[in-house]
Design an enzyme around this catalytic site. Structure first.
Site, PDB file in Angstrom:
ATOM      1  N   ASN A  64       0.839  -1.201   0.000  1.00  0.00           N
ATOM      2  CA  ASN A  64       0.000   0.000   0.000  1.00  0.00           C
ATOM      3  C   ASN A  64       0.873   1.250   0.000  1.00  0.00           C
ATOM      4  OD1 ASN A  64       0.591  -0.897   2.691  1.00  0.00           O
ATOM      5  ND2 ASN A  64      -1.013   0.409   3.521  1.00  0.00           N
ATOM      6  N   GLU A  73       0.285   5.199   0.696  1.00  0.00           N
ATOM      7  CA  GLU A  73      -0.640   6.242   1.142  1.00  0.00           C
ATOM      8  C   GLU A  73      -0.168   7.618   0.678  1.00  0.00           C
ATOM      9  OE1 GLU A  73      -1.007   5.679   5.388  1.00  0.00           O
ATOM     10  OE2 GLU A  73      -2.211   3.863   5.091  1.00  0.00           O
ATOM     11  N   CYS A 124      -4.096   0.619  -2.561  1.00  0.00           N
ATOM     12  CA  CYS A 124      -3.989  -0.602  -1.754  1.00  0.00           C
ATOM     13  C   CYS A 124      -2.936  -1.543  -2.339  1.00  0.00           C
ATOM     14  CB  CYS A 124      -5.315  -1.341  -1.731  1.00  0.00           C
ATOM     15  SG  CYS A 124      -6.635  -0.522  -0.829  1.00  0.00           S
ATOM     16  N   GLU A 152      -3.082  -4.786  -2.920  1.00  0.00           N
ATOM     17  CA  GLU A 152      -3.583  -5.728  -3.933  1.00  0.00           C
ATOM     18  C   GLU A 152      -3.651  -5.059  -5.299  1.00  0.00           C
ATOM     19  OE1 GLU A 152      -4.904  -4.919  -0.988  1.00  0.00           O
ATOM     20  OE2 GLU A 152      -6.369  -6.399  -0.317  1.00  0.00           O
ATOM     21  N   CYS A 208     -10.335  -5.079   0.600  1.00  0.00           N
ATOM     22  CA  CYS A 208     -11.432  -4.108   0.612  1.00  0.00           C
ATOM     23  C   CYS A 208     -12.304  -4.289  -0.641  1.00  0.00           C
ATOM     24  CB  CYS A 208     -10.885  -2.693   0.685  1.00  0.00           C
ATOM     25  SG  CYS A 208     -10.207  -2.082  -0.875  1.00  0.00           S
ATOM     26  N   CYS A 226     -10.659  -3.440  -4.034  1.00  0.00           N
ATOM     27  CA  CYS A 226      -9.698  -4.480  -4.454  1.00  0.00           C
ATOM     28  C   CYS A 226     -10.416  -5.739  -4.911  1.00  0.00           C
ATOM     29  CB  CYS A 226      -8.720  -4.781  -3.327  1.00  0.00           C
ATOM     30  SG  CYS A 226      -7.554  -3.417  -3.055  1.00  0.00           S
TER      31      CYS A 226
HETATM   32  N1  THU Z   1      -5.385  -1.345   2.422  1.00  0.00           N
HETATM   33  C1  THU Z   1      -4.841  -2.222   1.523  1.00  0.00           C
HETATM   34  O1  THU Z   1      -3.667  -2.104   1.132  1.00  0.00           O
HETATM   35  N2  THU Z   1      -5.625  -3.227   1.067  1.00  0.00           N
HETATM   36  C2  THU Z   1      -6.936  -3.422   1.412  1.00  0.00           C
HETATM   37  O2  THU Z   1      -7.581  -4.320   0.897  1.00  0.00           O
HETATM   38  C3  THU Z   1      -7.539  -2.550   2.409  1.00  0.00           C
HETATM   39  C4  THU Z   1      -6.724  -1.425   2.905  1.00  0.00           C
HETATM   40  C5  THU Z   1      -4.548  -0.242   2.912  1.00  0.00           C
HETATM   41  C6  THU Z   1      -4.982   1.129   2.473  1.00  0.00           C
HETATM   42  C7  THU Z   1      -4.439   2.005   3.578  1.00  0.00           C
HETATM   43  O3  THU Z   1      -3.102   2.360   3.263  1.00  0.00           O
HETATM   44  C8  THU Z   1      -4.424   1.118   4.804  1.00  0.00           C
HETATM   45  O4  THU Z   1      -4.571  -0.207   4.319  1.00  0.00           O
HETATM   46  C9  THU Z   1      -5.518   1.411   5.810  1.00  0.00           C
HETATM   47  O5  THU Z   1      -6.757   1.415   5.201  1.00  0.00           O
END
Ligand code: THU
Length: 126
Positions: A42, A44, A53, A55, A86, A89
């Site tokens: 991920n 940010e 994200c 994935e 999520c 994804c």
């Molecule tokens: N996140 C992912 O990388 N994958 C997911 O399926 C859900 C959330 C990340 C996004 C963000 O950087 C952190 O997790 C918190 O939401």
């Protein structure tokens, strides 16, 4: 490559997560039919909504690098129970890898497996 090895790849790339806001690191690894692996974490941003994200990062890398059929995707985070992708994804997974094994893991070694189609029934299609 075994599920355990793919999870290990996801665990390795998770250390590269750029997550200064949530402090929640996620790693993902995509395996194609040729045995190649494409990993992602991920990433940010101060503009929270543009965060990528793990994935989707891994899947975009697989597409850009010319992956053949995607057969498995591992995802790992430090969660109570296996981490769950999520909704966004899941939509990405089901379009690019509907039959793929999605291997959901956590740092404690718990693992659950489902196909992308099982994770997102009745999905949006055009
Ligand atoms: N996140 C992912 O990388 N994958 C997911 O399926 C859900 C959330 C990340 C996004 C963000 O950087 C952190 O997790 C918190 O939401």
């Amino acid at each position: 490559m075994t599920d355990a090895e793919l999870v290990l790849e996801a665990r390795r790339v998770r250390d590269r997560a750029h997550a200064p806001y949530s402090r929640f690191q996620v790693g993902a690894a995509v395996l194609d039919a040729s045995g190649r692996v494409y990993s992602g974490c991920n990433v940010e941003n101060a503009s929270y909504g543009v965060t990528i994200c793990a994935e989707r990062a891994a899947l975009c890398r697989a597409v850009a690098e010319g992956a053949s059929e995607i057969v498995a995707v591992a995802v790992i985070a430090d969660t109570a129970g296996p981490v769950r992708p999520c909704g966004a994804c899941r939509q990405f997974l089901v379009e690019l890898a509907p039959k793929a094994r999605v291997v959901m893991a956590n740092l404690a070694g718990e693992v659950d497996v489902a196909t992308a189609e099982e994770l997102l029934p009745k999905r949006f299609r055009m």
